[in-house]
Enzyme design. Structure first.
Site, PDB file in Angstrom:
ATOM      1  CB  ALA A   1      -2.881   3.821   0.817  1.00  0.00           C
TER       2      ALA A   1
ATOM      3  CG  LEU B   1      -2.057  -0.729   1.119  1.00  0.00           C
ATOM      4  CD1 LEU B   1      -2.649  -0.900   2.642  1.00  0.00           C
ATOM      5  CD2 LEU B   1      -3.201  -0.219   0.313  1.00  0.00           C
ATOM      6  CG  ASP B   2       0.929   3.986  -3.403  1.00  0.00           C
ATOM      7  OD1 ASP B   2       1.935   3.533  -3.426  1.00  0.00           O
ATOM      8  OD2 ASP B   2      -0.098   4.151  -3.850  1.00  0.00           O
ATOM      9  CB  SER B   3       3.731   6.652   2.152  1.00  0.00           C
ATOM     10  OG  SER B   3       4.987   5.901   1.953  1.00  0.00           O
TER      11      SER B   3
END
Length: 327
Positions: A48, A44-46
């Site tokens: 998110a 997951l992106d930071s």
């Protein structure tokens, strides 16, 4: 379940918080279980938040299988601006008018079913041995082939209109197949609305049959709404509650048993005791090893008569193949 009975092998459902990387979010798992042998099943992106399925110890061999599962998200999309990364930390590269509510709703109806998707330039996809994101940061445009995805469902959860009744923000539920980039969906929805768009919030709610409500740290996540994302009212002190999270991890780590196997969409097989060593030594798999088998194309979890998990096999085209063995 107490970690002392687990031999440090199992699955942890973890709620990743905003403003930390998927890698750094594993700190508490490593600390609680006292091992560095952990692997998550989908980054997951930071910016998110949401569910990470974390495999620990010998169960890290399951990572590639769980990565294949479908996923559910809610995304908060901002219209009128596109960024180079397709999310809020990127540089704005395009500004446009906002779409009308009618236009947006009609476009979203098209985002169901199978379609071809162009992944973001800023992604982990490898192009000639280099990550596309590394090339993008160097100013090198890479040609990323489109890939087929499946949007099983998409629906509006919340809208924020501006003073002219144009759609400024939308919170959308997506149920998608593996490999789907929600950032790309935001970009494409914006384009189809004759506008532009990027993500300002993202939360993952499920991976296969695993749900965020069962995850460690779920109670620490703020309600996922447009207002909360815009006001940045999420966790600020990420390390304040580490001890509580580590204690919860020790309680909630799951042994890979028959029920968890079924949640992973595998079928369960019991191997006769006399053939366990043959299985562990990688000998040719025979039907007679198992008490019963449906002989359908499927991935099977293999358990001993004492219900100890010892590996995965695949049955396809009348042939058994090993996926992995745990000794």
């Amino acid at each position: 379940m107490n970690i002392d009975n687990m031999n440090n092998d199992g699955i942890v459902l973890l709620s990743k918080r905003e403003n930390e990387t998927s890698f750094s979010s594993l700190y508490n798992v490593k600390k609680a279980i006292k091992t560095n042998k952990v692997g998550h099943t989908g980054t997951l992106d930071s910016f998110a938040s949401g569910l990470l399925v974390v495999c620990v110890g010998k169960m890290t061999k399951l990572v590639s299988n769980i990565t294949e599962f479908s996923k559910e998200y809610e995304a908060i999309i901002k219209f009128g601006e596109e960024t180079d990364t397709l999310e809020l930390t990127g540089k704005i590269i395009k500004t446009t008018d906002l779409p009308t509510e009618e236009k947006f709703k009609s476009v979203l109806l098209k985002y169901k079913g199978k379609m071809l998707q162009l992944p973001p330039q800023y992604s982990a996809i490898h192009i000639n041995g280099n990550r596309a994101s590394d090339l993008a940061r160097k100013g090198i445009d890479s040609v990323i082939p489109k890939r087929e995805i499946n949007v099983f469902d998409s629906s509006i959860k919340e809208l924020k209109l501006n003073s002219n009744n144009k759609v400024e923000y939308a919170r959308i539920f997506f149920s998608v197949s593996k490999g789907t980039y929600i950032r790309s969906l935001a970009r494409d929805i914006g384009l189809d609305c004759d506008s532009s768009a990027h993500l300002v919030g993202l939360r993952r709610y499920s991976v296969g049959n695993f749900r965020i409500e069962d995850a460690v740290g779920y109670s620490l996540l703020k309600e996922f709404t447009i207002e909360n994302m815009l006001n940045n009212t999420n966790c600020d002190n990420l390390r304040e509650s580490d001890l509580n999270i580590q204690a919860e991890i020790k309680e909630k780590i799951m042994n890979f048993n028959k029920n968890i196997s079924l949640e992973c969409n595998f079928e369960n097989l019991i191997i006769s005791d006399e053939y366990v060593d043959d299985f562990k030594n990688g000998k040719k798999i025979l039907h007679k090893w198992f008490n019963e088998i449906s002989e359908t194309d499927k991935t099977y979890s293999i358990f001993t008569s004492m219900e100890m998990f010892i590996g995965l096999i695949e049955y396809k085209n009348n042939t058994f193949t090993y996926k992995f063995v745990i000794n």
